[in-house]
Design an enzyme around this catalytic site. Structure first.
Site, PDB file in Angstrom:
ATOM      1  N   CYS A  97       0.849  -1.187   0.000  1.00 36.36           N
ATOM      2  CA  CYS A  97       0.000   0.000   0.000  1.00 36.36           C
ATOM      3  C   CYS A  97       0.888   1.242   0.000  1.00 36.36           C
ATOM      4  CB  CYS A  97      -0.892  -0.031   1.239  1.00 36.36           C
ATOM      5  SG  CYS A  97      -1.716   1.524   1.597  1.00 36.36           S
ATOM      6  N   CYS A 101      -3.625   7.423  -1.617  1.00 37.30           N
ATOM      7  CA  CYS A 101      -4.937   7.506  -2.276  1.00 37.30           C
ATOM      8  C   CYS A 101      -6.043   7.960  -1.336  1.00 37.30           C
ATOM      9  CB  CYS A 101      -5.317   6.160  -2.868  1.00 37.30           C
ATOM     10  SG  CYS A 101      -3.931   5.185  -3.402  1.00 37.30           S
ATOM     11  N   THR A 188      -4.317   4.811   7.406  1.00 38.28           N
ATOM     12  CA  THR A 188      -3.289   4.498   6.411  1.00 38.28           C
ATOM     13  C   THR A 188      -2.381   5.696   6.150  1.00 38.28           C
ATOM     14  OG1 THR A 188      -4.711   2.870   5.371  1.00 38.28           O
ATOM     15  CG2 THR A 188      -2.989   3.801   4.002  1.00 38.28           C
ATOM     16  N   GLU A 254      -0.212   1.855   9.235  1.00 38.49           N
ATOM     17  CA  GLU A 254      -1.473   2.322   9.829  1.00 38.49           C
ATOM     18  C   GLU A 254      -1.224   2.776  11.257  1.00 38.49           C
ATOM     19  OE1 GLU A 254      -1.678  -0.586   7.942  1.00 38.49           O
ATOM     20  OE2 GLU A 254      -2.775   0.414   6.328  1.00 38.49           O
ATOM     21  N   HIS A 289     -12.791   5.095  -2.737  1.00 36.11           N
ATOM     22  CA  HIS A 289     -11.735   4.198  -2.259  1.00 36.11           C
ATOM     23  C   HIS A 289     -11.996   2.760  -2.703  1.00 36.11           C
ATOM     24  CE1 HIS A 289      -7.937   4.233  -0.340  1.00 36.11           C
ATOM     25  NE2 HIS A 289      -8.231   3.197   0.408  1.00 36.11           N
ATOM     26  N   TYR A 293      -9.206   0.349  -5.051  1.00 35.77           N
ATOM     27  CA  TYR A 293      -8.691  -1.012  -4.840  1.00 35.77           C
ATOM     28  C   TYR A 293      -8.628  -1.817  -6.139  1.00 35.77           C
ATOM     29  CZ  TYR A 293      -8.776  -0.647   0.268  1.00 35.77           C
ATOM     30  OH  TYR A 293      -8.528  -0.309   1.576  1.00 35.77           O
ATOM     31  N   CYS A 296      -4.895  -0.558  -7.098  1.00 36.33           N
ATOM     32  CA  CYS A 296      -3.716  -0.874  -6.258  1.00 36.33           C
ATOM     33  C   CYS A 296      -3.614  -2.360  -5.975  1.00 36.33           C
ATOM     34  CB  CYS A 296      -3.733  -0.062  -4.966  1.00 36.33           C
ATOM     35  SG  CYS A 296      -4.851  -0.676  -3.694  1.00 36.33           S
ATOM     36  N   GLU A 444      -6.508  -5.662   4.571  1.00 39.77           N
ATOM     37  CA  GLU A 444      -7.023  -4.390   4.069  1.00 39.77           C
ATOM     38  C   GLU A 444      -8.001  -4.612   2.922  1.00 39.77           C
ATOM     39  OE1 GLU A 444      -4.332  -1.607   2.291  1.00 39.77           O
ATOM     40  OE2 GLU A 444      -5.352   0.056   3.289  1.00 39.77           O
TER      41      GLU A 444
END
Ligand code: SF4
Ligand code: FE
Length: 481
Positions: A97, A101, A188, A254, A289, A293, A296, A444
């Site tokens: 990650c 974003c 994050t 995180e 978001h 995903y 990413c 995640e």
């Protein structure tokens, strides 16, 4: 800004950061944080690479200037599609990650929602937001998008909690601004951010109006405490020879962020008790978001598929038909995620402010697939890699005068291959499926941007079952054609 300019800018922040019970002055230099900062730095490094120019740069709708896409407000479906493509490239480069974003998604959700609030209520939220946005774009800053409250008893609304701070709330206000108290969980990249953007965590009702609050603050504003979250096997980052981490360059991050009577000037307040607007802000941020995903996680999936394919070669099984089948299955699942990310972007539409929002139904389908497919891809990678991912001695042992040669002899794959290549690749698979990056690639995928049930709720709401029933009734001869 280059990656090293970015690192310098973080060093100027004076924050209260706890890592394993210790107050840490310079978190960027801490081994448990450093790889995560490196991952965000890649979002700057890409600016130096002409082949990625179209993806990393965008044109600001405020200033007309060329800006980093992570600070951009999407003004077309091409913008939405380029965002997903950019995320795939960065997932491929970092294998984890890269954290930036969430801030981009928060900016876009707020742009749309503050526009509606100012239009409907007359409060100058949109003007304030645009001034903040301009600053973020000018500084090429990293923003943390902070949504998830601790929530306490999940069966109770925010105002019903035994401890009223379990959802972040406005505790008082004066002429200068508001005072807020509460916390945001699993944030994050928060230690790699210049600004923290806070949003409510769910649709609020009148009794919860103090909890309908959104604002932005400097990451080192007084009253903020960061507590770093652990990741599986993260102790390996603390070892003198970090060969066993698996991914030597990048990691995720995180934190729990605590806001203890933090003061926010009105200029940075974007919602204060307008509870009618909290649900749509949450839905838009989550929607963006969930789109993210599809980029990413597909990029990280590319790394894992590559590692499994390389191991199959190193171990001499790449021609076996069941191995080829498994690799094809992994590719199929991974590309399905990417298809979903692209589809919800291509079907995006302009909102009242002119900003483009993804198709919410398809973005939620994207994320619901993300809660499943990476687990299946990881299962197949473990199948191909073999049990060594869980039993391998330390790669530091390869340097040992007595056992190093034994390791090389007995862990040899195909003849002629340097044994260390096989062992490093096994460590990378371990990193992605069981180690620190499993936090980003698996857990995640399950819970980030909302747990699976949150996607089911939106899918049920967006799917228009009545229309589907009408189609069926017509063909069955119940309704006239
Ligand atoms: Fe970006 Fe993916 Fe990390 Fe979210 S999980 S911040 S979309 S890299
Ligand atoms: Fe995430």
């Amino acid at each position: 800004m280059t990656g090293s300019d970015y690192l310098d800018s973080l060093k100027r922040l004076r924050r209260k950061v706890y890592i394993r019970g210790e107050l840490v002055e310079d978190p960027q230099n801490h081994p448990l944080v450093r790889l995560s900062t490196n991952a965000v730095a890649q979002t700057y490094e890409l600016e130096q690479q002409p082949e990625h120019e179209e993806l990393i740069f965008a044109r600001s709708h405020l200033s007309g200037r060329r800006i980093n896409r992570f600070t951009h407000i999407h003004r077309s479906t091409d913008d939405l599609i380029n965002k997903v493509k950019l995320q795939r490239v960065l997932g491929q480069r970092t294998g984890t990650c890269f954290q930036r974003c969430v801030g981009m998604d928060a900016l876009n959700a707020l742009e749309i929602t503050t526009f509606e609030m100012e239009r409907d209520l007359g409060t100058p939220y949109h003007q304030r937001f645009n001034r903040f946005l301009q600053q973020v774009q000018d500084e090429n800053a990293v923003c943390d998008g902070a949504m998830t409250d601790p929530k306490g008893d999940r069966g109770k609304r925010p105002h019903e909690q035994a401890d009223p701070d379990l959802y972040l709330r406005v505790v008082s206000e004066n002429r200068e601004g508001i005072i807020v108290r509460g916390a945001k969980c699993h944030q994050t990249g928060s230690l790699n951010s210049h600004y923290i953007i806070v949003m409510p965590t769910l649709a609020m009702k009148e009794e919860d109006r103090d909890y309908a609050v959104s604002f932005a603050v400097e990451a080192d504003a007084p009253g903020i405490t960061y507590i770093l979250g652990r990741q599986p096997s993260d102790n390996r980052k603390l070892e003198p020879n970090p060969a066993d981490i698996g991914n030597l360059y990048f990691g995720g991050q995180e934190c729990l962020i605590v806001f203890d009577d933090l003061f926010v000037p009105w200029e940075r307040v974007f919602m204060c008790r307008e509870y009618h607007y909290s649900g749509r802000l949450v839905e838009r941020f989550a929607g963006y978001h969930r789109q993210s995903y599809g980029g990413c996680k597909a990029g990280v999936g590319d790394v894992l598929i590559g590692a499994a394919a390389a191991l199959a070669e190193y171990q001499g099984v790449e021609k076996a038909s069941h191995i080829k089948d498994k690799l094809v299955e992994m590719i199929h699942l991974n590309e399905t995620l990417f298809c979903c990310g692209i589809a919800c972007s291509a079907q995006g539409r302009a909102t009242a402010s002119g900003t483009f929002l993804i198709d919410l139904l398809l973005a939620n389908v994207c994320k619901l697939n993300v809660t499943r497919f990476p687990y299946e891809i990881a299962r197949l990678a473990e199948d191909i890699a073999g049990g060594l991912i869980a039993t391998l001695p330390s790669l530091a042992d390869l340097e040992h005068p007595e056992i190093g040669p034994l390791m090389k002899k007995y862990y040899q794959g195909i003849a002629g291959l340097d044994t260390s290549c096989r062992l490093k690749m096994l460590r990378l698979v371990e990193n992605l499926t069981l180690g620190p990056a499993a936090a980003a690639y698996l857990t995640e995928s399950m819970h980030g941007a909302g747990s699976p049930q949150a996607q089911r709720v939106v899918i049920a709401r967006q799917a228009d079952l009545e229309q589907k029933k009408k189609l069926a009734r017509r063909l069955a001869g119940i309704d006239p054609f």
